[in-house]
Design a protein around this motif. Structure first.
Motif, PDB file in Angstrom:
ATOM      1  N   ARG A 105       1.459  -0.770  -0.215  1.00  0.00           N
ATOM      2  CA  ARG A 105      -0.239  -0.183  -0.590  1.00  0.00           C
ATOM      3  C   ARG A 105       0.791   1.139  -0.416  1.00  0.00           C
ATOM      4  NH1 ARG A 105      -4.737  -1.327   4.363  1.00  0.00           N
ATOM      5  NH2 ARG A 105      -5.592  -3.227   2.889  1.00  0.00           N
ATOM      6  N   LEU A 106       0.433   2.109  -0.781  1.00  0.00           N
ATOM      7  CA  LEU A 106       2.171   2.889  -0.678  1.00  0.00           C
ATOM      8  C   LEU A 106       0.636   4.831  -0.545  1.00  0.00           C
ATOM      9  CD1 LEU A 106       3.010   2.645  -4.613  1.00  0.00           C
ATOM     10  CD2 LEU A 106       3.685   1.908  -2.497  1.00  0.00           C
ATOM     11  N   LEU A 107       1.291   4.951  -0.100  1.00  0.00           N
ATOM     12  CA  LEU A 107       0.794   6.157   0.330  1.00  0.00           C
ATOM     13  C   LEU A 107       1.332   7.890   0.040  1.00  0.00           C
ATOM     14  CD1 LEU A 107      -1.204   7.723   2.827  1.00  0.00           C
ATOM     15  CD2 LEU A 107       0.559   7.241   4.347  1.00  0.00           C
ATOM     16  N   ALA A 108      -0.003   8.359  -0.199  1.00  0.00           N
ATOM     17  CA  ALA A 108       0.649   9.464  -0.984  1.00  0.00           C
ATOM     18  C   ALA A 108       0.044  10.853   0.048  1.00  0.00           C
ATOM     19  CB  ALA A 108      -0.017   9.982  -2.118  1.00  0.00           C
ATOM     20  N   GLN A 109       0.864  12.004   0.724  1.00  0.00           N
ATOM     21  CA  GLN A 109       0.333  13.193   1.396  1.00  0.00           C
ATOM     22  C   GLN A 109       0.733  14.672   0.656  1.00  0.00           C
ATOM     23  OE1 GLN A 109       0.355  13.006   5.256  1.00  0.00           O
ATOM     24  NE2 GLN A 109       1.909  10.745   5.242  1.00  0.00           N
ATOM     25  N   VAL A 110      -0.104  15.258   0.450  1.00  0.00           N
ATOM     26  CA  VAL A 110       0.611  16.593  -0.482  1.00  0.00           C
ATOM     27  C   VAL A 110       0.269  17.986   0.773  1.00  0.00           C
ATOM     28  CG1 VAL A 110      -0.062  18.143  -2.390  1.00  0.00           C
ATOM     29  CG2 VAL A 110       0.046  15.983  -2.398  1.00  0.00           C
ATOM     30  N   ALA A 111       0.738  18.525   0.892  1.00  0.00           N
ATOM     31  CA  ALA A 111       0.921  19.929   1.446  1.00  0.00           C
ATOM     32  C   ALA A 111       0.679  20.967   0.722  1.00  0.00           C
ATOM     33  CB  ALA A 111       1.301  19.492   2.656  1.00  0.00           C
ATOM     34  N   VAL A 112      -0.283  22.185   0.568  1.00  0.00           N
ATOM     35  CA  VAL A 112       0.359  23.370  -0.346  1.00  0.00           C
ATOM     36  C   VAL A 112      -0.078  24.304   0.531  1.00  0.00           C
ATOM     37  CG1 VAL A 112      -0.659  24.386  -2.585  1.00  0.00           C
ATOM     38  CG2 VAL A 112      -0.346  21.468  -2.081  1.00  0.00           C
ATOM     39  N   ALA A 113       0.359  25.468   0.223  1.00  0.00           N
ATOM     40  CA  ALA A 113      -0.114  26.683   0.780  1.00  0.00           C
ATOM     41  C   ALA A 113      -0.560  28.142  -0.383  1.00  0.00           C
ATOM     42  CB  ALA A 113       1.783  27.587   1.127  1.00  0.00           C
ATOM     43  N   ALA A 114      -1.678  28.501   0.360  1.00  0.00           N
ATOM     44  CA  ALA A 114      -2.111  29.405   0.247  1.00  0.00           C
ATOM     45  C   ALA A 114      -1.640  30.679   0.724  1.00  0.00           C
ATOM     46  CB  ALA A 114      -2.910  29.461  -0.309  1.00  0.00           C
ATOM     47  N   PRO A 115      -1.844  31.945  -0.010  1.00  0.00           N
ATOM     48  CA  PRO A 115      -1.369  31.959  -1.199  1.00  0.00           C
ATOM     49  C   PRO A 115       0.007  31.065  -1.772  1.00  0.00           C
ATOM     50  CG  PRO A 115      -1.171  33.907  -0.421  1.00  0.00           C
ATOM     51  CD  PRO A 115      -1.877  32.578   0.644  1.00  0.00           C
ATOM     52  N   SER A 116       0.834  30.794  -2.897  1.00  0.00           N
ATOM     53  CA  SER A 116       1.752  30.653  -3.244  1.00  0.00           C
ATOM     54  C   SER A 116       2.520  31.562  -3.428  1.00  0.00           C
ATOM     55  CB  SER A 116       2.397  29.927  -4.655  1.00  0.00           C
ATOM     56  OG  SER A 116       1.530  30.855  -5.924  1.00  0.00           O
ATOM     57  N   THR A 117       2.330  33.062  -3.425  1.00  0.00           N
ATOM     58  CA  THR A 117       3.230  34.327  -3.774  1.00  0.00           C
ATOM     59  C   THR A 117       2.412  35.210  -2.863  1.00  0.00           C
ATOM     60  OG1 THR A 117       4.527  33.327  -5.247  1.00  0.00           O
ATOM     61  CG2 THR A 117       5.316  35.983  -4.558  1.00  0.00           C
ATOM     62  N   GLU A 118       3.091  36.222  -1.943  1.00  0.00           N
ATOM     63  CA  GLU A 118       2.365  37.297  -1.357  1.00  0.00           C
ATOM     64  C   GLU A 118       3.632  38.744  -1.197  1.00  0.00           C
ATOM     65  OE1 GLU A 118      -0.747  38.628   1.949  1.00  0.00           O
ATOM     66  OE2 GLU A 118      -0.894  37.431   1.536  1.00  0.00           O
ATOM     67  N   THR A 119       2.980  39.720  -1.288  1.00  0.00           N
ATOM     68  CA  THR A 119       4.334  40.843  -0.925  1.00  0.00           C
ATOM     69  C   THR A 119       3.243  41.363   0.161  1.00  0.00           C
ATOM     70  OG1 THR A 119       4.687  41.005  -3.689  1.00  0.00           O
ATOM     71  CG2 THR A 119       5.134  42.707  -1.813  1.00  0.00           C
ATOM     72  N   ALA A 120       3.821  41.481   1.002  1.00  0.00           N
ATOM     73  CA  ALA A 120       3.580  42.433   2.107  1.00  0.00           C
ATOM     74  C   ALA A 120       5.225  43.654   2.533  1.00  0.00           C
ATOM     75  CB  ALA A 120       3.975  41.101   3.354  1.00  0.00           C
ATOM     76  N   ASP A 121       4.463  44.299   3.061  1.00  0.00           N
ATOM     77  CA  ASP A 121       5.136  45.963   3.832  1.00  0.00           C
ATOM     78  C   ASP A 121       5.467  45.268   5.174  1.00  0.00           C
ATOM     79  OD1 ASP A 121       5.082  47.398   1.450  1.00  0.00           O
ATOM     80  OD2 ASP A 121       3.535  48.197   1.898  1.00  0.00           O
ATOM     81  N   VAL A 122       7.013  46.128   5.422  1.00  0.00           N
ATOM     82  CA  VAL A 122       7.096  45.270   7.172  1.00  0.00           C
ATOM     83  C   VAL A 122       5.804  45.332   8.105  1.00  0.00           C
ATOM     84  CG1 VAL A 122       8.532  45.928   8.902  1.00  0.00           C
ATOM     85  CG2 VAL A 122       9.638  45.828   6.962  1.00  0.00           C
ATOM     86  N   ASN A 123       5.663  45.294   9.458  1.00  0.00           N
ATOM     87  CA  ASN A 123       4.554  45.008   9.927  1.00  0.00           C
ATOM     88  C   ASN A 123       3.561  44.823   9.327  1.00  0.00           C
ATOM     89  OD1 ASN A 123       6.169  46.169  12.117  1.00  0.00           O
ATOM     90  ND2 ASN A 123       6.328  48.098  11.080  1.00  0.00           N
ATOM     91  N   ASP A 124       2.754  44.039   8.441  1.00  0.00           N
ATOM     92  CA  ASP A 124       2.064  43.222   8.034  1.00  0.00           C
ATOM     93  C   ASP A 124       1.618  41.735   7.402  1.00  0.00           C
ATOM     94  OD1 ASP A 124       1.109  45.968   6.489  1.00  0.00           O
ATOM     95  OD2 ASP A 124       1.663  45.403   4.067  1.00  0.00           O
ATOM     96  N   GLN A 125       0.913  42.130   8.170  1.00  0.00           N
ATOM     97  CA  GLN A 125       0.014  40.402   8.662  1.00  0.00           C
ATOM     98  C   GLN A 125       0.482  39.686   7.209  1.00  0.00           C
ATOM     99  OE1 GLN A 125      -3.412  38.921  10.852  1.00  0.00           O
ATOM    100  NE2 GLN A 125      -1.872  38.395  12.485  1.00  0.00           N
ATOM    101  N   VAL A 126       0.409  37.908   7.217  1.00  0.00           N
ATOM    102  CA  VAL A 126       0.010  36.977   6.236  1.00  0.00           C
ATOM    103  C   VAL A 126       0.340  36.086   6.928  1.00  0.00           C
ATOM    104  CG1 VAL A 126       1.914  36.482   4.639  1.00  0.00           C
ATOM    105  CG2 VAL A 126       3.028  38.339   5.483  1.00  0.00           C
ATOM    106  N   THR A 127      -0.956  35.702   6.096  1.00  0.00           N
ATOM    107  CA  THR A 127      -1.603  34.171   6.725  1.00  0.00           C
ATOM    108  C   THR A 127      -1.336  33.552   5.391  1.00  0.00           C
ATOM    109  OG1 THR A 127      -3.076  35.506   7.733  1.00  0.00           O
ATOM    110  CG2 THR A 127      -3.632  33.707   7.503  1.00  0.00           C
TER     111      THR A 127
END
Length: 161
Positions: free
Chosen positions: A22-44
């Motif tokens: 039995r083969l197991l495949a697991q995938v974890a993906v971040a969203a967004p893949s790219t984001e621009t933020a200024d200093v002191n901005d929050q990024v989720t």
């Protein structure tokens, strides 16, 4: 001087039956893949996850790696959707001394452990948790994943902010 003729070595090919495994495949993906933020901005960073076959997965320890010189993190800034697998214990942050994500710039991680003995982990990409970070310096911050389960470690790339 006489040259020896080139002799080709024959090597045997070993075949191994994969039937019954039995083969197991697991995938974890971040969203967004790219984001621009200024200093002191929050990024989720939203972590989306899937596994196949789901009946093989009863738990996963997922690490989101980050660079503490570029972003700050408070463990209270993790949210989990009410539906789906729920965390086992409290999320925590730690030093990535083993460099589990193979990225020397990410020296800290946030770890969230999930357990579901009814094997109800998602088989399609589904939101698993969100982690909020604050930009504290200019630069490119990498976010990477590593995770553990009963059969070993797997790695997945993440987002760049």
């Amino acid at each position: 001087m006489r040259k020896k003729p080139y002799r080709r070595r024959l090597r045997r090919l070993s075949l191994e039956s994969l039937e019954g495994r039995r083969l197991l495949a697991q995938v974890a993906v971040a969203a967004p893949s790219t984001e621009t933020a200024d200093v002191n901005d929050q990024v989720t960073i939203a972590t989306n996850y899937s596994t196949l076959p789901a009946e093989q997965t009863t738990g996963v320890s997922l690490r989101l790696h980050y660079n503490p010189n570029l972003v700050s993190f408070d463990v209270d800034d993790i949210s989990v959707p009410p539906q789906g697998p729920q965390p086992q214990g409290d999320p925590f942050s730690g030093d990535d001394t083993a460099d589990d994500d193979n990225d020397p710039s990410t020296t800290m991680f946030v770890q969230v452990d999930f357990v579901d003995f009814s094997s109800m982990f998602p088989t399609e990409i589904t939101p698993l948790f969100e982690a909020s970070f604050t930009a504290i310096a200019e630069g490119t911050a990498n976010f990477n994943y590593s995770f553990r389960n009963a059969i070993g470690d797997t790695e997945s790339t993440g987002a760049t902010v």
